[in-house]
Design a protein around this motif. Structure first.
Motif, PDB file in Angstrom:
ATOM      1  N   LEU A  30      11.438   9.032   1.382  1.00  0.00           N
ATOM      2  CA  LEU A  30      11.106   8.116   0.295  1.00  0.00           C
ATOM      3  C   LEU A  30      10.416   6.869   0.841  1.00  0.00           C
ATOM      4  O   LEU A  30      10.795   6.334   1.889  1.00  0.00           O
ATOM      5  CB  LEU A  30      12.372   7.717  -0.467  1.00  0.00           C
ATOM      6  CG  LEU A  30      13.082   8.842  -1.245  1.00  0.00           C
ATOM      7  CD1 LEU A  30      14.342   8.294  -1.914  1.00  0.00           C
ATOM      8  CD2 LEU A  30      12.155   9.459  -2.278  1.00  0.00           C
ATOM      9  N   ILE A  31       9.426   6.425   0.116  1.00  0.00           N
ATOM     10  CA  ILE A  31       8.671   5.225   0.489  1.00  0.00           C
ATOM     11  C   ILE A  31       8.750   4.253  -0.687  1.00  0.00           C
ATOM     12  O   ILE A  31       8.167   4.489  -1.750  1.00  0.00           O
ATOM     13  CB  ILE A  31       7.196   5.573   0.795  1.00  0.00           C
ATOM     14  CG1 ILE A  31       7.116   6.746   1.787  1.00  0.00           C
ATOM     15  CG2 ILE A  31       6.457   4.359   1.320  1.00  0.00           C
ATOM     16  CD1 ILE A  31       5.755   7.381   1.856  1.00  0.00           C
ATOM     17  N   ASP A  32       9.485   3.186  -0.502  1.00  0.00           N
ATOM     18  CA  ASP A  32       9.749   2.236  -1.588  1.00  0.00           C
ATOM     19  C   ASP A  32       8.469   1.489  -1.964  1.00  0.00           C
ATOM     20  O   ASP A  32       7.744   0.997  -1.089  1.00  0.00           O
ATOM     21  CB  ASP A  32      10.823   1.237  -1.142  1.00  0.00           C
ATOM     22  CG  ASP A  32      11.470   0.519  -2.321  1.00  0.00           C
ATOM     23  OD1 ASP A  32      10.731  -0.010  -3.168  1.00  0.00           O
ATOM     24  OD2 ASP A  32      12.716   0.513  -2.382  1.00  0.00           O
ATOM     25  N   THR A  33       8.191   1.395  -3.262  1.00  0.00           N
ATOM     26  CA  THR A  33       6.985   0.682  -3.705  1.00  0.00           C
ATOM     27  C   THR A  33       7.083  -0.810  -3.413  1.00  0.00           C
ATOM     28  O   THR A  33       6.067  -1.475  -3.197  1.00  0.00           O
ATOM     29  CB  THR A  33       6.764   0.898  -5.214  1.00  0.00           C
ATOM     30  OG1 THR A  33       7.976   0.593  -5.918  1.00  0.00           O
ATOM     31  CG2 THR A  33       6.372   2.328  -5.506  1.00  0.00           C
ATOM     32  N   PHE A  34       8.313  -1.359  -3.414  1.00  0.00           N
ATOM     33  CA  PHE A  34       8.472  -2.762  -3.045  1.00  0.00           C
ATOM     34  C   PHE A  34       8.086  -2.974  -1.583  1.00  0.00           C
ATOM     35  O   PHE A  34       7.496  -3.999  -1.213  1.00  0.00           O
ATOM     36  CB  PHE A  34       9.916  -3.216  -3.271  1.00  0.00           C
ATOM     37  CG  PHE A  34      10.317  -3.266  -4.717  1.00  0.00           C
ATOM     38  CD1 PHE A  34       9.393  -3.544  -5.712  1.00  0.00           C
ATOM     39  CD2 PHE A  34      11.634  -3.044  -5.097  1.00  0.00           C
ATOM     40  CE1 PHE A  34       9.754  -3.590  -7.051  1.00  0.00           C
ATOM     41  CE2 PHE A  34      12.016  -3.085  -6.428  1.00  0.00           C
ATOM     42  CZ  PHE A  34      11.074  -3.359  -7.414  1.00  0.00           C
TER      43      PHE A  34
ATOM     44  N   GLU B 185       4.517  29.512   3.280  1.00  0.00           N
ATOM     45  CA  GLU B 185       3.952  28.639   4.309  1.00  0.00           C
ATOM     46  C   GLU B 185       4.415  27.208   4.074  1.00  0.00           C
ATOM     47  O   GLU B 185       4.828  26.830   2.968  1.00  0.00           O
ATOM     48  CB  GLU B 185       2.424  28.702   4.282  1.00  0.00           C
ATOM     49  CG  GLU B 185       1.835  29.966   4.867  1.00  0.00           C
ATOM     50  CD  GLU B 185       1.842  29.981   6.388  1.00  0.00           C
ATOM     51  OE1 GLU B 185       2.348  29.021   7.007  1.00  0.00           O
ATOM     52  OE2 GLU B 185       1.334  30.959   6.977  1.00  0.00           O
ATOM     53  N   MET B 186       4.347  26.407   5.113  1.00  0.00           N
ATOM     54  CA  MET B 186       4.737  25.004   4.995  1.00  0.00           C
ATOM     55  C   MET B 186       3.861  24.297   3.960  1.00  0.00           C
ATOM     56  O   MET B 186       2.634  24.391   4.011  1.00  0.00           O
ATOM     57  CB  MET B 186       4.611  24.318   6.355  1.00  0.00           C
ATOM     58  CG  MET B 186       5.554  24.867   7.400  1.00  0.00           C
ATOM     59  SD  MET B 186       5.334  24.100   9.024  1.00  0.00           S
ATOM     60  CE  MET B 186       3.809  24.882   9.559  1.00  0.00           C
ATOM     61  N   LYS B 187       4.512  23.633   3.017  1.00  0.00           N
ATOM     62  CA  LYS B 187       3.803  22.918   1.952  1.00  0.00           C
ATOM     63  C   LYS B 187       4.273  21.471   1.905  1.00  0.00           C
ATOM     64  O   LYS B 187       5.411  21.179   2.285  1.00  0.00           O
ATOM     65  CB  LYS B 187       4.050  23.589   0.598  1.00  0.00           C
ATOM     66  CG  LYS B 187       3.480  24.993   0.487  1.00  0.00           C
ATOM     67  CD  LYS B 187       3.704  25.596  -0.885  1.00  0.00           C
ATOM     68  CE  LYS B 187       5.112  26.083  -1.064  1.00  0.00           C
ATOM     69  NZ  LYS B 187       5.289  26.894  -2.294  1.00  0.00           N
ATOM     70  N   ASN B 188       3.406  20.587   1.447  1.00  0.00           N
ATOM     71  CA  ASN B 188       3.812  19.183   1.305  1.00  0.00           C
ATOM     72  C   ASN B 188       3.321  18.642  -0.030  1.00  0.00           C
ATOM     73  O   ASN B 188       2.324  19.130  -0.590  1.00  0.00           O
ATOM     74  CB  ASN B 188       3.302  18.335   2.476  1.00  0.00           C
ATOM     75  CG  ASN B 188       1.785  18.235   2.492  1.00  0.00           C
ATOM     76  OD1 ASN B 188       1.194  17.450   1.764  1.00  0.00           O
ATOM     77  ND2 ASN B 188       1.136  19.065   3.330  1.00  0.00           N
ATOM     78  N   ASP B 189       4.025  17.644  -0.520  1.00  0.00           N
ATOM     79  CA  ASP B 189       3.687  17.048  -1.805  1.00  0.00           C
ATOM     80  C   ASP B 189       4.072  15.565  -1.767  1.00  0.00           C
ATOM     81  O   ASP B 189       5.164  15.215  -1.312  1.00  0.00           O
ATOM     82  CB  ASP B 189       4.446  17.755  -2.935  1.00  0.00           C
ATOM     83  CG  ASP B 189       4.226  17.091  -4.278  1.00  0.00           C
ATOM     84  OD1 ASP B 189       3.153  17.284  -4.868  1.00  0.00           O
ATOM     85  OD2 ASP B 189       5.139  16.359  -4.730  1.00  0.00           O
ATOM     86  N   VAL B 190       3.174  14.719  -2.208  1.00  0.00           N
ATOM     87  CA  VAL B 190       3.459  13.289  -2.336  1.00  0.00           C
ATOM     88  C   VAL B 190       3.392  12.938  -3.828  1.00  0.00           C
ATOM     89  O   VAL B 190       2.354  13.134  -4.463  1.00  0.00           O
ATOM     90  CB  VAL B 190       2.465  12.432  -1.532  1.00  0.00           C
ATOM     91  CG1 VAL B 190       2.765  10.946  -1.751  1.00  0.00           C
ATOM     92  CG2 VAL B 190       2.530  12.773  -0.057  1.00  0.00           C
ATOM     93  N   SER B 191       4.509  12.487  -4.367  1.00  0.00           N
ATOM     94  CA  SER B 191       4.558  12.162  -5.791  1.00  0.00           C
ATOM     95  C   SER B 191       5.457  10.943  -5.983  1.00  0.00           C
ATOM     96  O   SER B 191       6.195  10.540  -5.083  1.00  0.00           O
ATOM     97  CB  SER B 191       5.093  13.347  -6.603  1.00  0.00           C
ATOM     98  OG  SER B 191       6.379  13.721  -6.145  1.00  0.00           O
TER      99      SER B 191
ATOM    100  N   ILE C 232      14.258   6.958  -9.916  1.00  0.00           N
ATOM    101  CA  ILE C 232      14.885   6.073  -8.936  1.00  0.00           C
ATOM    102  C   ILE C 232      14.310   4.670  -9.105  1.00  0.00           C
ATOM    103  O   ILE C 232      13.106   4.500  -9.344  1.00  0.00           O
ATOM    104  CB  ILE C 232      14.653   6.584  -7.499  1.00  0.00           C
ATOM    105  CG1 ILE C 232      15.262   7.989  -7.333  1.00  0.00           C
ATOM    106  CG2 ILE C 232      15.263   5.634  -6.480  1.00  0.00           C
ATOM    107  CD1 ILE C 232      15.027   8.585  -5.962  1.00  0.00           C
ATOM    108  N   GLN C 233      15.160   3.678  -8.943  1.00  0.00           N
ATOM    109  CA  GLN C 233      14.743   2.288  -9.071  1.00  0.00           C
ATOM    110  C   GLN C 233      13.604   1.969  -8.115  1.00  0.00           C
ATOM    111  O   GLN C 233      13.593   2.400  -6.968  1.00  0.00           O
ATOM    112  CB  GLN C 233      15.937   1.376  -8.780  1.00  0.00           C
ATOM    113  CG  GLN C 233      15.719  -0.075  -9.157  1.00  0.00           C
ATOM    114  CD  GLN C 233      16.984  -0.889  -8.929  1.00  0.00           C
ATOM    115  OE1 GLN C 233      17.630  -0.736  -7.904  1.00  0.00           O
ATOM    116  NE2 GLN C 233      17.339  -1.735  -9.896  1.00  0.00           N
ATOM    117  N   SER C 234      12.639   1.235  -8.590  1.00  0.00           N
ATOM    118  CA  SER C 234      11.414   0.823  -7.898  1.00  0.00           C
ATOM    119  C   SER C 234      10.352   1.914  -7.899  1.00  0.00           C
ATOM    120  O   SER C 234       9.253   1.704  -7.399  1.00  0.00           O
ATOM    121  CB  SER C 234      11.671   0.369  -6.459  1.00  0.00           C
ATOM    122  OG  SER C 234      11.672   1.466  -5.552  1.00  0.00           O
ATOM    123  N   LEU C 235      10.667   3.068  -8.485  1.00  0.00           N
ATOM    124  CA  LEU C 235       9.706   4.172  -8.579  1.00  0.00           C
ATOM    125  C   LEU C 235       9.068   4.478  -7.219  1.00  0.00           C
ATOM    126  O   LEU C 235       7.846   4.397  -7.055  1.00  0.00           O
ATOM    127  CB  LEU C 235       8.621   3.843  -9.617  1.00  0.00           C
ATOM    128  CG  LEU C 235       9.109   3.456 -11.017  1.00  0.00           C
ATOM    129  CD1 LEU C 235       7.917   3.184 -11.932  1.00  0.00           C
ATOM    130  CD2 LEU C 235       9.988   4.551 -11.593  1.00  0.00           C
TER     131      LEU C 235
END
Length: 300
Positions: free
Chosen positions: A85-89, A258-264, A269-272
């Motif tokens: 997880l990468i916090d938007t804040f 196969e290995m897959k990745n997704d960034v969404s 979750i708080q702070s989206l």
């Protein structure tokens, strides 16, 4: 110049993100057979054993019957995933956007998991039989002892490589058509660099293939460097690296996904925060015990 000029000093921060040292993905996949599968388990090969021709000893005798031995090897899938997880804040306080580095880091981890499946399967218990109900263990006779051709325990030597190749040839492995691989660590590579037959020009017939001082091929064996190779108890009750030397057709990597990745962006979750998610499903098995040799090597 004002004595207060230090108040205007600045700090420069990096605009680059560098991944720490790690094995970057799978290094072993290139050395094994691969296939795509589905379902709870899959059979990459159905095996037919050797038969013996019968001599004809009389005229007009009844025709006999020969039943070839048959077996089936199975590969079972294992699911893997990795979520970051990468916090938007936090992103508001960063100069760089780390999402692409998170994805790259995750894919490296998934590739290492694939190698771990191969390392577990090459000397582990594999599944055979009509319905995968039979446990098949590694062939103990296909082992090169830690003290082979030496008075005491040793690392990887030319004598051990020759013995491994001899065992493969005795098992009828076709050395003309098969690709032979060895997975080694830095310790075994250093062992070979100390071998006279490897480094001396007096042994031109055994000259290794070097890439920037790294041995990539010797005695018809292709070397792949991997530091994830497990240790085991050798024939002298000590701890040694278990180095596999094998024909490519003797190992199989089954790919369900196969290995897959997704960034969404996570809306729950708080702070989206952004979610960097990776997943894959795969498994490994030996295809034939006689095509694989285990070499015990003490660390140098």
């Amino acid at each position: 110049m004002s004595i207060n000029i230090p108040a205007h000093f600045v700090q420069q921060f990096s605009t680059n993100i560098q991944l720490l040292l790690q094995q970057k993905g799978s290094v072993l996949r290139q050395s094994v057979m691969t296939g795509s599968h589905f379902g709870k388990q899959a059979s990459p090969v159905d095996q037919i054993g050797a038969v013996v021709a019968n001599k004809v000893t009389q005229r007009f005798a009844p025709i006999g019957r020969t039943d070839a031995p048959m077996d089936r090897r199975w590969v079972l899938p294992t699911d893997y995933d990795l979520n970051q997880l990468i916090d938007t804040f936090d992103l508001l306080r960063l100069i760089t956007d780390p999402k692409s580095s998170y994805v790259q880091n995750a894919m490296h981890a998934m590739g290492r998991a694939m190698d771990d499946e191969l390392l577990a399967a090459i000397f582990g218990v594999n599944k055979t039989g009509v319905d995968a109900s039979v446990n098949t263990t590694f062939l103990a006779a296909n082992t090169v002892n830690v003290d082979h051709a030496a008075a005491a325990a040793s690392g990887l030597t030319v004598a051990k490589l020759r013995q491994a190749k001899k065992l493969l040839m005795k098992n009828q492995v076709d050395m003309d058509s098969e690709q032979i691989y060895a997975w080694i660590t830095a310790d075994q590579h250093d062992d070979l660099l100390a071998e006279t037959q490897v480094i001396s020009s007096d042994f031109n017939g055994l000259k290794p293939v070097l890439d920037e001082g790294r041995i990539t091929r010797f005695l018809g064996i292709n070397f792949i460097h991997c530091e994830r190779i497990p240790e085991g108890t050798d024939n002298l009750a000590g701890t040694s690296d278990q180095i596999p030397i094998f024909a490519k057709s003797g190992m199989h990597l089954g790919i369900w996904s196969e290995m897959k990745n997704d960034v969404s962006q996570r809306k729950d979750i708080q702070s989206l925060p952004f979610q960097a998610y990776a997943c894959g499903t795969f498994g490994a098995t030996r295809l034939e015990e006689k095509k694989i040799v285990k070499v015990f090597c003490r660390k140098s």
